[in-house]
Design an enzyme around this catalytic site. Structure first.
Site: not given
Ligand code: NAD
Length: 253
Positions: A38, A91, A157, A161, A192
């Site tokens: 991260d 992720n 986004y 995706k 989250t």
């Molecule tokens: P989150 O913000 O809790 O976690 C995302 C993590 O990615 C954070 O720890 C952040 O520091 C890290 N990050 C961001 N940019 C970065 C980079 N350039 N390099 C390395 N790390 C980086 O979000 P989440 O909800 O856990 O999302 C995780 C994944 O799931 C994402 O790809 C998001 O698009 C996807 N997603 C989330 C949801 C949702 O509803 N939460 C739904 C569908 C998909």
């Protein structure tokens, strides 16, 4: 503990928070050592501590997914620390701005695509180079239901995706005969930090999101982490190139 994961090594990006942290913990609970990747060092080290509390080895690796050099180094550091790389959950991602397409900022577009889409390609590039030399592996990429259907106000986004789904399918075909399975998970709305920010930290907005889901609630990050681990086990041995909704029925509508 899943016996087949004991002694294996998993790498999870975006593991300082949310889905990535839950996935890292799920790999650890299944017995795998985990590289916690991260840009957020504080959160990353907290995840490492949570894994070590389970009696499992983990290490924090700082890497920005939009940097080829940092992603290449992330794989090298994992292998030098743990001696191998069996599973990767790519992720890390950001949601970007919430504005209509005609108002969307070009620099924000480039940033979202660089992290969410190019980052997943870079991860696979260096992970696969290692896996090809060492007998194979399994890769899971986090897409979204926004990678399967449209969503308003988040054009970069949605494009990123959908791109992850296409990239996953193409990569799965290229390496299907090299013992490397590659799948995408398409979560619905998961509770989250990303969704808290998206909802403006307003519980009523969150409740409305939940009400809008066929299943009547948001997903918990652990439900996505468990799916990522499952896709890496032999229980999923004939699954490659899939874009699996984990969405409480949203895209079934
Ligand atoms: P989150 O913000 O809790 O976690 C995302 C993590 O990615 C954070 O720890 C952040 O520091 C890290 N990050 C961001 N940019 C970065 C980079 N350039 N390099 C390395 N790390 C980086 O979000 P989440 O909800 O856990 O999302 C995780 C994944 O799931 C994402 O790809 C998001 O698009 C996807 N997603 C989330 C949801 C949702 O509803 N939460 C739904 C569908 C998909």
């Amino acid at each position: 503990m899943t016996p087949e994961l004991r002694g294996k090594v998993a790498l999870v990006t975006g593991a300082a928070s949310g889905i990535g942290r839950a996935s890292a913990l799920a790999f650890a609970q299944a017995g795998a050592k985990v590289a916690v990747v991260d840009v957020d060092q504080v959160g990353g080290e907290q995840t490492v501590q949570l894994i070590e509390d389970l009696g499992v080895d983990a290490t924090y690796i700082a890497a920005n997914m939009s940097s080829a050099a940092e992603v290449e180094s992330m794989v090298k550091q994992t292998v030098s620390m743990f001696g191998r790389l069996d599973y990767a959950h790519n992720n890390a991602g950001i949601s970007g701005d919430q504005v209509l397409l005609a108002e969307y900022d070009e620099a924000m577009w480039d940033t979202v695509i660089a992290i969410n889409l190019k980052g997943v390609w870079l991860c696979m590039k260096y992970e696969i180079q290692h896996m090809l030399k060492h007998g194979g592996g399994a890769i899971v990429n986090t897409s979204s239901t926004a990678g399967l259907v449209g969503s308003r106000g988040v054009c970069a986004y949605v494009a990123s995706k959908h791109g992850v789904v296409g990239l996953t399918k193409g990569a799965a075909l290229e390496y299907a005969r090299s013992n490397i399975r590659i799948n995408a998970i398409c979560p619905g709305t998961v509770h989250t930090a990303m969704i808290d920010r998206f909802a403006g930290n307003d519980p009523q907005v969150l409740a409305a999101f939940a009400e809008g889901e066929p299943i009547g609630r948001l997903a918990q990050p652990e439900e996505i982490g468990a799916t990522a681990v499952w896709l890496c086990t032999s229980a999923a041995s004939f699954i490659t190139g899939a874009a699996l909704p984990v969405d409480g029925g949203r895209v079934a509508q």
